[in-house]
Design an enzyme around this catalytic site. Structure first.
Site, PDB file in Angstrom:
ATOM      1  N   HIS A   1      39.866  31.289  51.149  1.00  0.00           N
ATOM      2  CA  HIS A   1      39.130  30.804  49.984  1.00  0.00           C
ATOM      3  C   HIS A   1      40.095  30.363  48.895  1.00  0.00           C
ATOM      4  O   HIS A   1      41.191  30.897  48.752  1.00  0.00           O
ATOM      5  CB  HIS A   1      38.173  31.870  49.434  1.00  0.00           C
ATOM      6  CG  HIS A   1      38.832  33.179  49.119  1.00  0.00           C
ATOM      7  ND1 HIS A   1      39.111  34.122  50.081  1.00  0.00           N
ATOM      8  CD2 HIS A   1      39.265  33.701  47.949  1.00  0.00           C
ATOM      9  CE1 HIS A   1      39.683  35.170  49.519  1.00  0.00           C
ATOM     10  NE2 HIS A   1      39.801  34.943  48.219  1.00  0.00           N
TER      11      HIS A   1
ATOM     12  N   HIS B   1      40.182  29.939  44.768  1.00  0.00           N
ATOM     13  CA  HIS B   1      39.555  30.217  43.470  1.00  0.00           C
ATOM     14  C   HIS B   1      39.720  29.001  42.569  1.00  0.00           C
ATOM     15  O   HIS B   1      40.788  28.386  42.544  1.00  0.00           O
ATOM     16  CB  HIS B   1      40.267  31.380  42.769  1.00  0.00           C
ATOM     17  CG  HIS B   1      40.223  32.689  43.469  1.00  0.00           C
ATOM     18  ND1 HIS B   1      39.377  33.698  43.092  1.00  0.00           N
ATOM     19  CD2 HIS B   1      40.926  33.176  44.516  1.00  0.00           C
ATOM     20  CE1 HIS B   1      39.571  34.750  43.873  1.00  0.00           C
ATOM     21  NE2 HIS B   1      40.517  34.461  44.745  1.00  0.00           N
TER      22      HIS B   1
HETATM   23  P1  AMP Z   1      40.877  37.523  46.780  1.00  0.00           P
HETATM   24  O1  AMP Z   1      41.597  38.618  46.024  1.00  0.00           O
HETATM   25  O2  AMP Z   1      41.549  36.183  46.629  1.00  0.00           O
HETATM   26  O3  AMP Z   1      40.611  37.899  48.211  1.00  0.00           O
HETATM   27  O4  AMP Z   1      39.506  37.346  46.024  1.00  0.00           O
HETATM   28  C1  AMP Z   1      38.265  37.691  46.533  1.00  0.00           C
HETATM   29  C2  AMP Z   1      37.246  37.294  45.493  1.00  0.00           C
HETATM   30  O5  AMP Z   1      35.972  37.409  46.063  1.00  0.00           O
HETATM   31  C3  AMP Z   1      37.279  38.138  44.224  1.00  0.00           C
HETATM   32  O6  AMP Z   1      37.490  37.293  43.103  1.00  0.00           O
HETATM   33  C4  AMP Z   1      35.887  38.762  44.193  1.00  0.00           C
HETATM   34  O7  AMP Z   1      35.376  38.867  42.888  1.00  0.00           O
HETATM   35  C5  AMP Z   1      35.082  37.803  45.047  1.00  0.00           C
HETATM   36  N1  AMP Z   1      33.905  38.348  45.695  1.00  0.00           N
HETATM   37  C6  AMP Z   1      33.803  39.511  46.368  1.00  0.00           C
HETATM   38  N2  AMP Z   1      32.568  39.665  46.858  1.00  0.00           N
HETATM   39  C7  AMP Z   1      31.862  38.560  46.501  1.00  0.00           C
HETATM   40  C8  AMP Z   1      30.532  38.105  46.709  1.00  0.00           C
HETATM   41  N3  AMP Z   1      29.640  38.838  47.389  1.00  0.00           N
HETATM   42  N4  AMP Z   1      30.159  36.917  46.187  1.00  0.00           N
HETATM   43  C9  AMP Z   1      31.032  36.180  45.482  1.00  0.00           C
HETATM   44  N5  AMP Z   1      32.310  36.541  45.263  1.00  0.00           N
HETATM   45  C10 AMP Z   1      32.723  37.718  45.745  1.00  0.00           C
END
Ligand code: AMP
Length: 142
Positions: A105, A107
């Site tokens: 993903h 951001h």
């Molecule tokens: P990372 O540290 O790059 O793996 O970021 C994962 C991101 O996913 C974090 O910013 C979380 O806030 C986000 N996240 C976790 N669960 C969900 C969800 N159910 N829907 C949307 N975002 C999420």
């Protein structure tokens, strides 16, 4: 480099299968964009491939291109939607980097001059996130 397998039960795989809800802002055959539920700034959203990939190491090149095109498109939309001065695009690979969800993903975090990115891990207000999603959707079609 990690040899870890893709976990089909990660939270973004569940969103893609419709098993848990998301504030979707854009979708095509290859990608999905939706709001981060723990936003580090108003309008913080994510773009993911629909095909399974743990992170940069197992992403198919065509999928990388597809996601990157959507990241550009959504970035332009958030600039307009939030009258932003810039965007932070962040993409983490493996736990050592801070990756917590093991489905590739990107951001997209709208930025304003002099305003720091907020802390991670704080659940956002659902109504506010829904309203922000609507602002981005509107900017995408205008
Ligand atoms: P990372 O540290 O790059 O793996 O970021 C994962 C991101 O996913 C974090 O910013 C979380 O806030 C986000 N996240 C976790 N669960 C969900 C969800 N159910 N829907 C949307 N975002 C999420």
């Amino acid at each position: 480099m990690s040899n870890s397998e893709y976990d089909t039960n990660n939270i973004f795989a569940k969103i893609l299968r419709g098993e848990i809800p998301a504030h979707k802002i854009y979708e095509d055959d290859e990608t999905l964009a939706f709001m981060d539920i723990m936003p580090r700034g108003e309008g913080h959203c994510l773009v993911i491939p629909k095909s399974p990939a743990r992170n940069i190491f197992d992403m198919e090149p065509d999928s990388l291109i597809a996601v990157t095109k959507v990241v550009q498109r959504v970035s332009k939309a958030v600039m307009a939607a939030f009258n932003a001065d810039g965007v932070t695009i962040q993409q983490l690979n493996e736990a050592a980097s801070g990756q917590e969800v093991f489905h590739y993903h990107c951001h997209i975090i709208p930025r304003h001059d002099g305003v720091k990115v907020g802390p991670p891990g704080i659940m956002g207000d659902g109504e506010q996130i829904a309203a922000n999603a609507e602002r981005i959707r509107a900017a995408l079609i205008s």
